[in-house]
Design a protein around this motif. Structure first.
Motif, short mmCIF file in Angstrom:
data_model
loop_
_atom_site.label_atom_id
_atom_site.label_comp_id
_atom_site.label_asym_id
_atom_site.label_seq_id
_atom_site.Cartn_x
_atom_site.Cartn_y
_atom_site.Cartn_z
N ASP A 151 0.80 -1.41 0.07
CA ASP A 151 -0.10 -0.12 -0.12
C ASP A 151 0.69 1.20 -0.06
OD1 ASP A 151 -2.30 -1.57 0.06
OD2 ASP A 151 -2.55 -1.40 2.25
N LYS A 154 2.52 1.86 -3.50
CA LYS A 154 1.57 2.30 -4.42
C LYS A 154 1.38 3.95 -4.17
CE LYS A 154 -0.54 -2.09 -5.63
NZ LYS A 154 -2.11 -2.87 -5.63
N LYS A 155 1.38 4.11 -2.95
CA LYS A 155 0.75 5.58 -2.59
C LYS A 155 1.98 6.56 -2.71
CE LYS A 155 -2.55 4.65 0.91
NZ LYS A 155 -3.20 4.66 2.34
N SER A 156 2.92 6.17 -2.89
CA SER A 156 4.44 6.96 -3.31
C SER A 156 4.33 7.46 -4.45
CB SER A 156 5.55 6.05 -2.94
OG SER A 156 5.86 5.31 -4.03
#
Length: 258
Positions: A151, A154-156
């Motif tokens: 998670d 992916k958020k980076s």
């Protein structure tokens, strides 16, 4: 007549003394525990015994002994653990699961047990001393589905793709085969797997500085405060008497402060 009365008296005495007439002891509570078969040394499938073993199995077993319940360990994919708990298929999660704010909205956790961050693995012929995730900006990397790592990666927004794998060995296989340039996963699990020598063309990057630090805890259904209290009380006892340190040492991990 006297013989008959004597016989009746003897039989009555035997019946009173019979264990069948005693009050049965209360049955020990049995709780179903969900663990993963691929998270060595925290949890893994021992093919010799066809049972789940590891740090968290040893720990929840000792907690149960102290708290007054026995455990029935069941294997399942990491990504299925929380759903299985909330749907009452299991009563406890004992796996390498980080205590995160998002998870705490859905389930409750015990006090922290072990703290660590992500490790980085690359092909052995890649000898660069990587420091951070920025070193792989714009590239495809891998992580395990359902983990805090996938998670966060992916958020980076730094990577062209974050490939989600079912298990950590799956990540290691793709790195080993040259199909994946870099993989991120639980450092202790990566280190233990590589120590076994199964992935000879993979190395763990010791220069890498983890950014996703978390603590493993035992998971329970939201609001099960009675069980939570019993488990936390037992964890404190097992820490004080050295049991937790012995379990960690057995699996090659250093004891930490809870």
């Amino acid at each position: 007549m006297l013989v008959r009365r004597f016989t009746q008296l003897v039989l009555g005495t035997l019946l009173l003394a019979s264990p069948a007439t005693s009050i049965p002891a209360a049955a020990e509570q049995v709780l179903k525990v969900g663990s993963t078969p691929t998270g060595i040394p925290f949890t893994f499938l021992d093919t010799k015994t066809n049972s789940i073993q590891g740090v968290m199995v040893d720990l929840i077993t000792e907690v149960g002994k102290d708290a007054g319940f026995s455990v029935q360990i069941g294997p399942m994919q990491f990504s299925a653990l929380i759903a299985s708990l909330t749907s009452n298929k299991i009563d406890i999660i004992a796996a390498a699961m980080f205590i995160t704010p998002a998870r705490k909205e859905v389930i409750d956790f015990s006090d922290p047990i072990y703290t660590y961050g992500e490790g980085l693995v690359v092909p052995k012929n890649d000898t660069k001393d990587y420091i951070g995730q920025d070193d792989f900006k714009g590239q495809a990397v891998g992580a395990q589905v359902g983990t805090a790592f996938v998670d966060a990666l992916k958020k980076s927004g730094q990577f062209s793709e974050v490939k989600a794998y079912d298990t950590i060995p799956d990540i290691l296989r793709d790195v080993n085969a040259g199909r994946l340039k870099a993989g991120f996963a639980d450092y202790p699990i990566l280190a233990y797997n590589l120590k076994q020598g199964a992935f000879s063309d993979v190395r763990i990057v010791e220069s890498y500085k983890p950014t996703i630090i978390g603590s493993v805890g035992i998971g329970m259904r939201k609001g099960d405060s009675e069980l939570l209290g019993r488990i936390n009380t037992s964890l404190a006892k097992l820490k004080a008497n050295g049991t937790i340190a012995k379990i960690l040492d057995k699996w090659g991990l250093k004891a930490q402060a809870l």
